[in-house]
Design a protein around this motif. Structure first.
Motif, PDB file in Angstrom:
ATOM      1  N   LEU A 123      10.290  72.462  44.420  1.00 14.92           N
ATOM      2  CA  LEU A 123      10.269  71.058  44.828  1.00 14.92           C
ATOM      3  C   LEU A 123      10.322  70.171  43.595  1.00 14.92           C
ATOM      4  O   LEU A 123       9.655  70.452  42.601  1.00 14.92           O
ATOM      5  N   HIS A 151      14.457  71.367  47.575  1.00 15.94           N
ATOM      6  CA  HIS A 151      13.652  70.273  48.125  1.00 15.94           C
ATOM      7  C   HIS A 151      13.447  69.183  47.074  1.00 15.94           C
ATOM      8  O   HIS A 151      13.096  69.468  45.922  1.00 15.94           O
ATOM      9  N   GLU A 168      16.520  67.551  51.756  1.00 10.46           N
ATOM     10  CA  GLU A 168      16.699  69.001  51.693  1.00 10.46           C
ATOM     11  C   GLU A 168      18.150  69.308  51.358  1.00 10.46           C
ATOM     12  O   GLU A 168      19.067  68.575  51.770  1.00 10.46           O
TER      13      GLU A 168
END
Length: 207
Positions: A123, A151, A168
């Motif tokens: 992420l 992400h 995403e």
């Protein structure tokens, strides 16, 4: 405006008061150069082969990063790590520094680590500042997507409050698609179970 123009624009004529590294080589810098340039300012990024220097941060930016870091620490899987203001090598001449990243179990962690591989990043989070809005919202998402980071979050201040925009990766187009904008509560299941009170990330003091 190109990223090179958005970075510090310098004449190519040597100047006695400037360090040699201010003048990039004709082909631009590569990611590894950031580890070897002496006296390089902290948190310097490499975007499209050009050095990008960080401006002083606002209270909103600092507070949101600090509080979100703490929130994510309580939510990440045991074999993951939340890392603040560490660069990611996304390509030979690309080494951006996100505000926060979460790395997976294969990432090398230790005092000798100066950047992370894009393949280890689960992420990426960018908190938008006025001086870096183009980089944070336009150029850097492209770099993260092209590197395959699945992400990506952007946090902006709207009406004095944080809003988290969640994206995403579309594996076909290699670009990000939005999955939601969260003003009050962020509750999602990817890249892991997350439940965060967004309103608590920044609360301006009233006088």
């Amino acid at each position: 405006m190109t990223m090179a123009a958005e970075a510090v624009i310098l004449e190519m004529t040597p100047h006695p008061s400037l360090p040699d590294w201010v003048f990039p080589p004709p082909q631009g810098f590569v990611a590894e150069d950031l580890d070897h340039i002496p006296d390089l300012p902290a948190h310097t990024e490499l975007i499209d082969g050009s050095l990008v220097f960080v401006s002083p941060q606002r209270h909103f930016h600092q507070m949101v990063i600090h509080r979100l870091h703490n929130e994510l620490e309580d939510l990440v899987p045991a074999d993951h790590e939340v890392v603040q203001e560490m660069s990611v090598k996304t390509a030979p001449q690309q080494r951006p520094e996100p505000d926060l990243i979460v790395v997976g179990p294969k990432a090398m962690i230790g005092s000798e680590v100066t950047c992370f591989k894009a393949g280890d990043v689960v992420l990426v989070v960018e908190v938008v500042s006025p001086d870096s809005a183009v980089r944070d919202k336009v150029r850097k998402p492209v770099l993260y997507a092209e590197a395959g980071i699945r992400h990506f979050w952007i946090i902006e201040e709207l009406d004095g409050k944080p809003v988290i925009f969640v994206y995403e990766l579309d594996p076909v187009t290699k670009s990000y698609v939005t999955t939601g904008a969260y003003h009050d509560r962020l509750k999602i299941s990817a890249p892991f179970d997350i439940d965060i009170d967004v309103t608590k990330l920044y609360q301006a003091r009233t006088r």
